[in-house]
Design a protein around this motif. Structure first.
Motif, short mmCIF file in Angstrom:
data_model
loop_
_atom_site.label_atom_id
_atom_site.label_comp_id
_atom_site.label_asym_id
_atom_site.label_seq_id
_atom_site.Cartn_x
_atom_site.Cartn_y
_atom_site.Cartn_z
N UNK A 72 0.83 -1.21 0.00
CA UNK A 72 0.00 0.00 0.00
C UNK A 72 0.86 1.26 0.00
N UNK A 73 1.93 1.26 0.79
CA UNK A 73 2.83 2.40 0.82
C UNK A 73 3.52 2.63 -0.52
N UNK A 74 3.91 1.55 -1.18
CA UNK A 74 4.56 1.67 -2.49
C UNK A 74 3.59 2.19 -3.53
N UNK A 75 2.35 1.71 -3.51
CA UNK A 75 1.34 2.20 -4.46
C UNK A 75 1.07 3.67 -4.22
N UNK A 76 0.95 4.07 -2.97
CA UNK A 76 0.72 5.47 -2.65
C UNK A 76 1.88 6.35 -3.11
N UNK A 77 3.11 5.92 -2.84
CA UNK A 77 4.28 6.69 -3.25
C UNK A 77 4.37 6.79 -4.77
N UNK A 78 4.10 5.69 -5.46
CA UNK A 78 4.13 5.71 -6.93
C UNK A 78 3.07 6.64 -7.49
N UNK A 79 1.88 6.62 -6.90
CA UNK A 79 0.81 7.50 -7.34
C UNK A 79 1.18 8.97 -7.12
N UNK A 80 1.78 9.27 -5.95
CA UNK A 80 2.19 10.65 -5.68
C UNK A 80 3.25 11.12 -6.67
N UNK A 81 4.24 10.27 -6.95
CA UNK A 81 5.28 10.64 -7.91
C UNK A 81 4.66 10.84 -9.29
N UNK A 82 3.76 9.95 -9.68
CA UNK A 82 3.11 10.08 -10.99
C UNK A 82 2.34 11.38 -11.10
N UNK A 83 1.54 11.69 -10.10
CA UNK A 83 0.73 12.91 -10.17
C UNK A 83 1.56 14.18 -10.03
N UNK A 84 2.65 14.12 -9.29
CA UNK A 84 3.43 15.34 -9.07
C UNK A 84 4.43 15.62 -10.19
N UNK A 85 4.96 14.56 -10.83
CA UNK A 85 6.06 14.77 -11.76
C UNK A 85 5.79 14.35 -13.20
#
Length: 94
Positions: A72-85
């Protein structure tokens, strides 16, 4: 722990320095097989440990919770990176 982290960073530095060598480009294909082999060996090691097998019920639930949380933490981090960058056509500058 420092030995493992130091070895990893040494590999990163050497990989960056020698990134244009053809032999390093060919190693990308074998990485998945190497990881699968390491997981298999780790599984054999766990399966041969009587203490772990006797307590698999307790360890199993703890491992499942940790694995679920990490996923769950990895999915959240990947989603944040995708949306931010990596969103095209949007500017995230103030």
């Amino acid at each position: 722990m420092f030995t493992i982290i130091g070895t990893m960073f040494t590999g990163i530095i050497l990989g960056y320095v020698f990134r244009n060598l053809n032999i390093l480009k060919k190693t990308e294909k074998t990485i998945s097989y190497t990881i699968i082999l390491l997981l298999f060996i780790m599984g054999v090691s766990v399966g041969s440990n009587d203490r772990i097998i006797e307590n698999i019920g307790t360890f199993g639930w703890q491992a499942a919770i940790i694995a679920f949380s990490a996923t769950c933490g990895s999915i959240l981090a990947a989603w944040l990176v995708l949306t931010m960058f990596f969103q095209k056509g949007e500017s995230h500058e103030g």
